[in-house]
Design a protein around this motif. Structure first.
Motif, PDB file in Angstrom:
ATOM      1  N   ILE A   1       0.838  -1.205   0.000  1.00  0.00           N
ATOM      2  CA  ILE A   1       0.000   0.000   0.000  1.00  0.00           C
ATOM      3  C   ILE A   1       0.874   1.256   0.000  1.00  0.00           C
ATOM      4  CG2 ILE A   1      -1.672   1.328   1.361  1.00  0.00           C
ATOM      5  CD1 ILE A   1      -2.810  -1.438   2.246  1.00  0.00           C
ATOM      6  N   ILE A   2       1.905   1.262   0.838  1.00  0.00           N
ATOM      7  CA  ILE A   2       2.820   2.406   0.879  1.00  0.00           C
ATOM      8  C   ILE A   2       3.518   2.575  -0.467  1.00  0.00           C
ATOM      9  CG2 ILE A   2       5.000   3.235   1.873  1.00  0.00           C
ATOM     10  CD1 ILE A   2       3.969   2.117   4.569  1.00  0.00           C
ATOM     11  N   GLY A   3       3.943   1.468  -1.075  1.00  0.00           N
ATOM     12  CA  GLY A   3       4.586   1.534  -2.384  1.00  0.00           C
ATOM     13  C   GLY A   3       3.675   2.129  -3.438  1.00  0.00           C
ATOM     14  N   LEU A   4       2.414   1.725  -3.422  1.00  0.00           N
ATOM     15  CA  LEU A   4       1.445   2.241  -4.376  1.00  0.00           C
ATOM     16  C   LEU A   4       1.225   3.744  -4.185  1.00  0.00           C
ATOM     17  CD1 LEU A   4      -0.507   1.474  -6.640  1.00  0.00           C
ATOM     18  CD2 LEU A   4      -2.209   1.010  -4.891  1.00  0.00           C
ATOM     19  N   ILE A   5       1.060   4.158  -2.954  1.00  0.00           N
ATOM     20  CA  ILE A   5       0.846   5.584  -2.664  1.00  0.00           C
ATOM     21  C   ILE A   5       2.105   6.393  -2.992  1.00  0.00           C
ATOM     22  CG2 ILE A   5       0.374   7.279  -0.840  1.00  0.00           C
ATOM     23  CD1 ILE A   5      -1.326   5.048   0.525  1.00  0.00           C
ATOM     24  N   ALA A   6       3.275   5.865  -2.629  1.00  0.00           N
ATOM     25  CA  ALA A   6       4.535   6.574  -2.913  1.00  0.00           C
ATOM     26  C   ALA A   6       4.746   6.710  -4.417  1.00  0.00           C
ATOM     27  CB  ALA A   6       5.714   5.836  -2.274  1.00  0.00           C
ATOM     28  N   GLY A   7       4.427   5.661  -5.173  1.00  0.00           N
ATOM     29  CA  GLY A   7       4.539   5.732  -6.626  1.00  0.00           C
ATOM     30  C   GLY A   7       3.595   6.768  -7.215  1.00  0.00           C
ATOM     31  N   TYR A   8       2.390   6.838  -6.657  1.00  0.00           N
ATOM     32  CA  TYR A   8       1.420   7.842  -7.105  1.00  0.00           C
ATOM     33  C   TYR A   8       1.919   9.259  -6.798  1.00  0.00           C
ATOM     34  CZ  TYR A   8      -2.880  10.529  -7.466  1.00  0.00           C
ATOM     35  OH  TYR A   8      -3.812  11.474  -7.800  1.00  0.00           O
ATOM     36  N   ILE A   9       2.450   9.450  -5.591  1.00  0.00           N
ATOM     37  CA  ILE A   9       2.988  10.762  -5.210  1.00  0.00           C
ATOM     38  C   ILE A   9       4.131  11.148  -6.146  1.00  0.00           C
ATOM     39  CG2 ILE A   9       4.286  11.990  -3.414  1.00  0.00           C
ATOM     40  CD1 ILE A   9       2.566  10.415  -1.344  1.00  0.00           C
ATOM     41  N   ALA A  10       5.019  10.195  -6.414  1.00  0.00           N
ATOM     42  CA  ALA A  10       6.154  10.469  -7.306  1.00  0.00           C
ATOM     43  C   ALA A  10       5.674  10.784  -8.716  1.00  0.00           C
ATOM     44  CB  ALA A  10       7.104   9.278  -7.322  1.00  0.00           C
ATOM     45  N   GLU A  11       4.644  10.063  -9.177  1.00  0.00           N
ATOM     46  CA  GLU A  11       4.078  10.305 -10.500  1.00  0.00           C
ATOM     47  C   GLU A  11       3.568  11.745 -10.603  1.00  0.00           C
ATOM     48  OE1 GLU A  11       0.879   8.034 -13.257  1.00  0.00           O
ATOM     49  OE2 GLU A  11       0.178   8.583 -11.256  1.00  0.00           O
ATOM     50  N   LYS A  12       2.841  12.183  -9.599  1.00  0.00           N
ATOM     51  CA  LYS A  12       2.281  13.539  -9.614  1.00  0.00           C
ATOM     52  C   LYS A  12       3.372  14.597  -9.434  1.00  0.00           C
ATOM     53  CE  LYS A  12      -1.698  12.044 -10.396  1.00  0.00           C
ATOM     54  NZ  LYS A  12      -2.117  12.038 -11.797  1.00  0.00           N
ATOM     55  N   ALA A  13       4.350  14.325  -8.565  1.00  0.00           N
ATOM     56  CA  ALA A  13       5.423  15.296  -8.300  1.00  0.00           C
ATOM     57  C   ALA A  13       6.329  15.497  -9.513  1.00  0.00           C
ATOM     58  CB  ALA A  13       6.250  14.847  -7.098  1.00  0.00           C
TER      59      ALA A  13
ATOM     60  N   GLY B   1       7.124   3.465  11.131  1.00  0.00           N
ATOM     61  CA  GLY B   1       5.688   3.448  10.890  1.00  0.00           C
ATOM     62  C   GLY B   1       5.297   3.835   9.484  1.00  0.00           C
ATOM     63  N   TRP B   2       4.004   3.975   9.309  1.00  0.00           N
ATOM     64  CA  TRP B   2       3.439   4.257   7.992  1.00  0.00           C
ATOM     65  C   TRP B   2       3.922   5.592   7.424  1.00  0.00           C
ATOM     66  CZ3 TRP B   2      -0.111   1.623   4.906  1.00  0.00           C
ATOM     67  CH2 TRP B   2      -0.502   0.386   5.399  1.00  0.00           C
ATOM     68  N   LEU B   3       3.813   6.646   8.207  1.00  0.00           N
ATOM     69  CA  LEU B   3       4.159   7.968   7.689  1.00  0.00           C
ATOM     70  C   LEU B   3       5.640   8.068   7.359  1.00  0.00           C
ATOM     71  CD1 LEU B   3       3.207  10.757   6.914  1.00  0.00           C
ATOM     72  CD2 LEU B   3       3.580  11.490   9.270  1.00  0.00           C
ATOM     73  N   GLY B   4       6.488   7.586   8.247  1.00  0.00           N
ATOM     74  CA  GLY B   4       7.931   7.619   7.990  1.00  0.00           C
ATOM     75  C   GLY B   4       8.299   6.847   6.743  1.00  0.00           C
ATOM     76  N   ASN B   5       7.728   5.655   6.598  1.00  0.00           N
ATOM     77  CA  ASN B   5       7.999   4.845   5.409  1.00  0.00           C
ATOM     78  C   ASN B   5       7.444   5.482   4.145  1.00  0.00           C
ATOM     79  OD1 ASN B   5       9.425   2.229   6.024  1.00  0.00           O
ATOM     80  ND2 ASN B   5       7.874   2.230   7.623  1.00  0.00           N
ATOM     81  N   LEU B   6       6.281   6.107   4.246  1.00  0.00           N
ATOM     82  CA  LEU B   6       5.689   6.764   3.083  1.00  0.00           C
ATOM     83  C   LEU B   6       6.552   7.936   2.619  1.00  0.00           C
ATOM     84  CD1 LEU B   6       3.406   7.055   1.046  1.00  0.00           C
ATOM     85  CD2 LEU B   6       2.176   8.431   2.740  1.00  0.00           C
ATOM     86  N   ILE B   7       7.034   8.726   3.550  1.00  0.00           N
ATOM     87  CA  ILE B   7       7.891   9.869   3.190  1.00  0.00           C
ATOM     88  C   ILE B   7       9.179   9.382   2.536  1.00  0.00           C
ATOM     89  CG2 ILE B   7       9.287  11.748   4.148  1.00  0.00           C
ATOM     90  CD1 ILE B   7       7.003  12.089   6.261  1.00  0.00           C
ATOM     91  N   VAL B   8       9.824   8.401   3.151  1.00  0.00           N
ATOM     92  CA  VAL B   8      11.089   7.878   2.625  1.00  0.00           C
ATOM     93  C   VAL B   8      10.873   7.229   1.252  1.00  0.00           C
ATOM     94  CG1 VAL B   8      12.825   6.075   3.005  1.00  0.00           C
ATOM     95  CG2 VAL B   8      12.215   7.628   4.849  1.00  0.00           C
TER      96      VAL B   8
ATOM     97  N   GLY C   1      11.455   2.702  -4.822  1.00  0.00           N
ATOM     98  CA  GLY C   1      11.773   3.956  -4.157  1.00  0.00           C
ATOM     99  C   GLY C   1      11.932   3.795  -2.657  1.00  0.00           C
ATOM    100  N   SER C   2      11.172   2.867  -2.069  1.00  0.00           N
ATOM    101  CA  SER C   2      11.306   2.638  -0.633  1.00  0.00           C
ATOM    102  C   SER C   2      12.679   2.063  -0.292  1.00  0.00           C
ATOM    103  CB  SER C   2      10.197   1.724  -0.122  1.00  0.00           C
ATOM    104  OG  SER C   2      10.399   0.395  -0.536  1.00  0.00           O
ATOM    105  N   PHE C   3      13.194   1.203  -1.162  1.00  0.00           N
ATOM    106  CA  PHE C   3      14.533   0.656  -0.928  1.00  0.00           C
ATOM    107  C   PHE C   3      15.604   1.718  -1.116  1.00  0.00           C
ATOM    108  CE2 PHE C   3      12.246  -3.314  -2.181  1.00  0.00           C
ATOM    109  CZ  PHE C   3      12.250  -3.881  -0.921  1.00  0.00           C
ATOM    110  N   VAL C   4      15.456   2.525  -2.165  1.00  0.00           N
ATOM    111  CA  VAL C   4      16.416   3.610  -2.405  1.00  0.00           C
ATOM    112  C   VAL C   4      16.360   4.624  -1.264  1.00  0.00           C
ATOM    113  CG1 VAL C   4      16.955   5.578  -3.912  1.00  0.00           C
ATOM    114  CG2 VAL C   4      16.411   3.354  -4.916  1.00  0.00           C
ATOM    115  N   GLY C   5      15.161   5.067  -0.918  1.00  0.00           N
ATOM    116  CA  GLY C   5      14.997   6.038   0.162  1.00  0.00           C
ATOM    117  C   GLY C   5      15.459   5.488   1.498  1.00  0.00           C
ATOM    118  N   GLY C   6      15.133   4.228   1.773  1.00  0.00           N
ATOM    119  CA  GLY C   6      15.559   3.602   3.024  1.00  0.00           C
ATOM    120  C   GLY C   6      17.071   3.478   3.123  1.00  0.00           C
TER     121      GLY C   6
END
Length: 93
Positions: free
Chosen positions: A19-31, A65-72, A48-53
């Motif tokens: 779920i975080i990956g899907l949302i992060a990909g969507y955020i990156a797509e829009k950004a 948690g969710w928010l930290g992982n989503l941001i990263v 992106g989660s692996f790169v950011g992490g």
């Protein structure tokens, strides 16, 4: 980040990671003003989660948690799209 497997994120389970990956990909797509499909957003977000992490670990930045992982993951996904565009010379993905 010790004790976490390759397919895990600190503080969230496997389905949370998806779920975080899907949302992060969507955020990156829009950004980045890209136009991806749902599956590509998921792949970009998880990668992106692996790169950011990894970058957060190298910089000694802790996230939980969710928010930290989503941001990263979002930052990592945006970085991946930016690098992809520089390597391929394309303006859109």
């Amino acid at each position: 980040m010790e004790g976490h497997g390759l397919l895990s994120m600190p503080g969230v389970g496997f389905f949370g990671m998806l779920i975080i990956g899907l949302i992060a990909g969507y955020i990156a797509e829009k950004a980045t003003a890209s136009d991806h499909g749902l599956f590509t957003n998921l792949l970009v977000g998880i990668a992106g989660s692996f790169v950011g992490g990894t970058l957060a670990g190298l910089l000694k930045i802790e996230f939980y948690g969710w928010l930290g992982n989503l941001i990263v993951a979002s930052i990592g996904a945006i970085l991946l799209i930016w690098i992809w565009r520089k390597v391929t010379g394309s303006e859109s993905t």
